[in-house]
Motif scaffolding. Structure first.
Motif, short mmCIF file in Angstrom:
data_model
loop_
_atom_site.label_atom_id
_atom_site.label_comp_id
_atom_site.label_asym_id
_atom_site.label_seq_id
_atom_site.Cartn_x
_atom_site.Cartn_y
_atom_site.Cartn_z
N VAL A 124 18.47 34.14 32.79
CA VAL A 124 19.31 34.36 33.96
C VAL A 124 19.31 33.10 34.82
CG1 VAL A 124 19.63 35.71 36.05
CG2 VAL A 124 18.86 36.83 33.97
N CYS A 125 20.51 32.62 35.16
CA CYS A 125 20.67 31.43 35.97
C CYS A 125 21.42 31.80 37.24
CB CYS A 125 21.46 30.37 35.21
SG CYS A 125 20.75 29.93 33.62
N MET A 126 21.46 30.89 38.18
CA MET A 126 22.22 31.13 39.40
C MET A 126 23.35 30.13 39.47
SD MET A 126 20.59 33.66 40.51
CE MET A 126 21.13 33.99 42.16
N SER A 127 24.51 30.59 39.93
CA SER A 127 25.68 29.73 40.05
C SER A 127 26.25 29.92 41.45
CB SER A 127 26.72 30.13 39.00
OG SER A 127 27.91 29.41 39.19
N ALA A 128 26.66 28.86 42.08
CA ALA A 128 27.19 28.95 43.44
C ALA A 128 28.66 28.56 43.45
CB ALA A 128 26.41 28.02 44.37
N PHE A 129 29.47 29.40 44.09
CA PHE A 129 30.87 29.08 44.30
C PHE A 129 31.13 29.16 45.80
CE2 PHE A 129 32.29 28.95 40.03
CZ PHE A 129 31.61 29.92 39.33
N ASP A 130 31.68 28.10 46.35
CA ASP A 130 32.15 28.18 47.71
C ASP A 130 33.45 28.96 47.69
OD1 ASP A 130 30.16 26.55 48.82
OD2 ASP A 130 31.27 24.73 48.35
N VAL A 131 33.84 29.50 48.82
CA VAL A 131 35.14 30.13 48.96
C VAL A 131 35.85 29.47 50.12
CG1 VAL A 131 34.48 32.35 47.93
CG2 VAL A 131 34.20 32.00 50.39
N ASN A 132 37.16 29.32 50.01
CA ASN A 132 37.90 28.71 51.11
C ASN A 132 38.20 29.75 52.19
OD1 ASN A 132 40.14 30.17 50.22
ND2 ASN A 132 41.27 28.38 49.51
N GLU A 133 38.95 29.36 53.21
CA GLU A 133 39.24 30.27 54.32
C GLU A 133 40.05 31.48 53.90
OE1 GLU A 133 42.31 27.09 54.06
OE2 GLU A 133 40.14 27.04 54.22
N ASN A 134 40.66 31.44 52.72
CA ASN A 134 41.42 32.58 52.19
C ASN A 134 40.58 33.45 51.27
OD1 ASN A 134 43.93 31.83 53.41
ND2 ASN A 134 44.04 30.18 51.92
N GLY A 135 39.31 33.10 51.09
CA GLY A 135 38.43 33.87 50.23
C GLY A 135 38.57 33.54 48.76
N VAL A 136 39.25 32.44 48.44
CA VAL A 136 39.47 32.05 47.04
C VAL A 136 38.30 31.21 46.55
CG1 VAL A 136 41.00 30.80 45.46
CG2 VAL A 136 41.98 32.10 47.37
N PRO A 137 37.72 31.59 45.40
CA PRO A 137 36.60 30.79 44.85
C PRO A 137 37.03 29.35 44.60
CG PRO A 137 36.84 32.86 43.66
CD PRO A 137 38.04 32.74 44.55
N GLN A 138 36.15 28.42 44.91
CA GLN A 138 36.40 27.00 44.73
C GLN A 138 35.64 26.53 43.50
OE1 GLN A 138 38.72 25.39 47.20
NE2 GLN A 138 38.94 27.59 46.87
N TYR A 139 36.33 26.55 42.37
CA TYR A 139 35.72 26.18 41.10
C TYR A 139 35.59 24.67 40.98
CZ TYR A 139 36.58 31.01 39.81
OH TYR A 139 36.59 32.38 39.79
N PRO A 140 34.57 24.21 40.27
CA PRO A 140 34.39 22.76 40.09
C PRO A 140 35.46 22.17 39.17
CG PRO A 140 32.74 23.97 38.83
CD PRO A 140 33.50 24.98 39.64
N LYS A 141 35.60 20.87 39.25
CA LYS A 141 36.55 20.14 38.41
C LYS A 141 36.32 20.48 36.94
CE LYS A 141 38.01 15.41 37.46
NZ LYS A 141 37.79 14.01 37.77
N GLY A 142 37.40 20.76 36.23
CA GLY A 142 37.32 21.08 34.81
C GLY A 142 37.07 22.54 34.49
N HIS A 143 36.85 23.38 35.49
CA HIS A 143 36.57 24.80 35.29
C HIS A 143 37.88 25.57 35.08
CE1 HIS A 143 35.06 28.84 36.12
NE2 HIS A 143 33.83 28.36 36.09
#
Length: 139
Positions: free
Chosen positions: A33-52
Motif C-alpha cells: 500500500v502506497c500513498m498518492s497525493a493529488f491537489d485539487v483546483n478551486e473547482n474541485g478538479v484533481p490536478q494530475y501530474p504531467k504525463g498522467h
C-alpha cells in the motif's frame, strides 16, 4: 514518514500555492500500500501530474460538461494549460478512439469510441483514478 506528517506537509504546500486541501489516497503499488497525493483546483478538479492519463480524462469530461467548451473554458475548469488542450484532444482521438471535433473555437464530442465510457469519464472531474471522491462540482 507517517500519514499525519504527509498531510501536514501537503496542507502547507497547498496553502502556499493557492490550491484547496489536497487529498492523500492509498493505492496498491508493487511494494504494498502506497500513498498518492493529488491537489485539487478551486473547482474541485484533481490536478494530475504531467504525463498522467487523468489529464486526458478531465479534458474530455470538461468538453462534455461545458456549454461552450473552448480551450480557455476547458483550461479554467480543469486547471490545465490552455495551450495543451489541443494536444490532449488529439491524444484522446488517436489513443482512445474518441472523435472530438473543433468548429471555430469550440470542441464537440462526436463519438466516445469503443474504449471510454461516458459516465466513468465524467467522474474524472471529481474522482481521482483510484476512486476516492474529492468534492462534487456544483451543477
Amino acid at each position: 514518514m507517517s500519514i499525519e506528517t504527509n498531510m501536514t506537509k501537503l496542507e502547507e504546500r497547498n496553502h502556499s500555492t493557492g490550491f484547496r486541501s489536497g487529498l492523500i489516497v492509498p493505492f496498491i503499488g508493487t511494494s504494498g500500500v502506497c500513498m498518492s497525493a493529488f491537489d485539487v483546483n478551486e473547482n474541485g478538479v484533481p490536478q494530475y501530474p504531467k504525463g498522467h492519463a487523468g489529464r486526458l480524462l478531465v479534458t474530455l469530461a470538461a468538453i462534455d460538461r461545458l456549454e461552450r467548451p473552448t480551450a480557455s473554458s476547458v483550461a479554467v475548469l480543469t486547471g490545465l494549460s490552455k495551450g495543451k488542450i489541443d494536444v490532449y484532444v488529439q491524444a484522446l482521438n488517436t489513443e482512445f478512439g474518441t472523435m472530438i471535433t473543433k468548429e471555430g473555437p469550440e470542441y464537440r464530442v462526436e463519438s466516445w469510441g469503443e474504449i471510454l465510457k461516458r459516465n466513468g469519464v465524467k467522474k474524472a472531474l471529481t474522482v481521482p483514478l483510484n476512486g476516492t471522491r474529492i468534492h462534487p462540482l456544483e451543477e
